[in-house]
Motif scaffolding. Structure first.
Motif, PDB file in Angstrom:
ATOM      1  N   LEU A  14     -23.674   0.772 -10.862  1.00 36.43           N
ATOM      2  CA  LEU A  14     -24.021   1.150  -9.489  1.00 36.43           C
ATOM      3  C   LEU A  14     -25.524   1.251  -9.279  1.00 36.43           C
ATOM      4  N   TRP A  18     -27.801  -0.966  -6.673  1.00 34.47           N
ATOM      5  CA  TRP A  18     -28.583  -0.232  -5.674  1.00 34.47           C
ATOM      6  C   TRP A  18     -30.059  -0.623  -5.749  1.00 34.47           C
ATOM      7  N   PRO A  73     -26.776   6.251  -5.509  1.00 32.54           N
ATOM      8  CA  PRO A  73     -25.608   6.586  -6.333  1.00 32.54           C
ATOM      9  C   PRO A  73     -26.042   7.402  -7.551  1.00 32.54           C
ATOM     10  N   ASP A  76     -20.804   8.035 -11.128  1.00 29.06           N
ATOM     11  CA  ASP A  76     -19.775   7.255 -10.438  1.00 29.06           C
ATOM     12  C   ASP A  76     -19.705   7.568  -8.945  1.00 29.06           C
ATOM     13  N   PRO A  78     -20.740   7.171  -5.123  1.00 26.70           N
ATOM     14  CA  PRO A  78     -21.307   6.058  -4.349  1.00 26.70           C
ATOM     15  C   PRO A  78     -22.654   6.408  -3.737  1.00 26.70           C
ATOM     16  N   VAL A  98     -23.000   1.252  -1.970  1.00 29.12           N
ATOM     17  CA  VAL A  98     -22.678   0.815  -3.326  1.00 29.12           C
ATOM     18  C   VAL A  98     -21.706   1.832  -3.893  1.00 29.12           C
ATOM     19  N   ARG A  99     -20.539   1.339  -4.324  1.00 31.70           N
ATOM     20  CA  ARG A  99     -19.501   2.246  -4.835  1.00 31.70           C
ATOM     21  C   ARG A  99     -18.845   1.641  -6.060  1.00 31.70           C
ATOM     22  N   PRO A 100     -18.137   2.449  -6.848  1.00 33.57           N
ATOM     23  CA  PRO A 100     -17.453   1.897  -8.024  1.00 33.57           C
ATOM     24  C   PRO A 100     -16.411   0.870  -7.620  1.00 33.57           C
ATOM     25  N   ALA A 106     -19.690  -2.938  -9.696  1.00 33.28           N
ATOM     26  CA  ALA A 106     -20.143  -2.293  -8.463  1.00 33.28           C
ATOM     27  C   ALA A 106     -19.572  -3.037  -7.263  1.00 33.28           C
TER      28      ALA A 106
END
Length: 146
Positions: A14, A18, A73, A76, A78, A98-100, A106
């Motif tokens: 992540l 990012w 992030p 984990d 976001p 941006v998230r898992p 990512a």
């Protein structure tokens, strides 16, 4: 006004996805005929202002943006960045999330609302298609480049 969303899943942590998307000067490396100047001192935070100047000579357009949400992030959790477009010609907003994703990858979600003065609303379908293509290409290149 044009609204669109792009989604990508990439084999990056992540924090790295990012970083690749929010180092603003990098956008000038992947968008044709564009130079990005960060107006405020680092680091990026709420209130950071930068300008993407696209075009050649007198035909160039400034896309002035201000970061209004800055939540990188952590682990984990976001991250979310919101940009308000405050130029004379280019208006609207963009969000970078941006998230898992699956398998430790990512998941990137880019949302944007775009208005370009003085284009009439009849030009929205063309503007939307061109914007999705251009931003999609830029996001792909940003995520591929270390």
């Amino acid at each position: 006004m044009v609204t669109f969303q792009l989604e990508r899943t990439v084999p990056l942590p992540l924090e790295e996805a990012w970083r690749r998307l929010t180092e603003w000067h990098r956008h000038g490396d992947v968008v044709p005929l564009t130079r990005v100047t960060v107006v405020t001192p680092p680091p990026t935070r709420e209130g950071t202002v930068f300008v993407a100047r696209t075009g050649v000579g007198p035909l160039a357009v400034d896309d002035r943006m201000e970061v209004t949400v800055w939540c990188p992030p952590v682990g984990d959790e976001p991250g979310l960045c919101r940009l308000e477009k405050r130029g004379r010609i280019v208006r609207g907003w963009a969000e970078i999330e941006v998230r898992p994703g699956p398998g430790g990858r990512a998941r990137v979600i880019w949302r944007e609302e775009l208005r370009v003065r003085p284009l009439p609303s009849a030009a929205d379908p063309l503007l939307g298609s061109a914007s999705r293509r251009m931003y999609g290409h830029a996001v792909n290149r940003l995520l591929r480049r270390p």
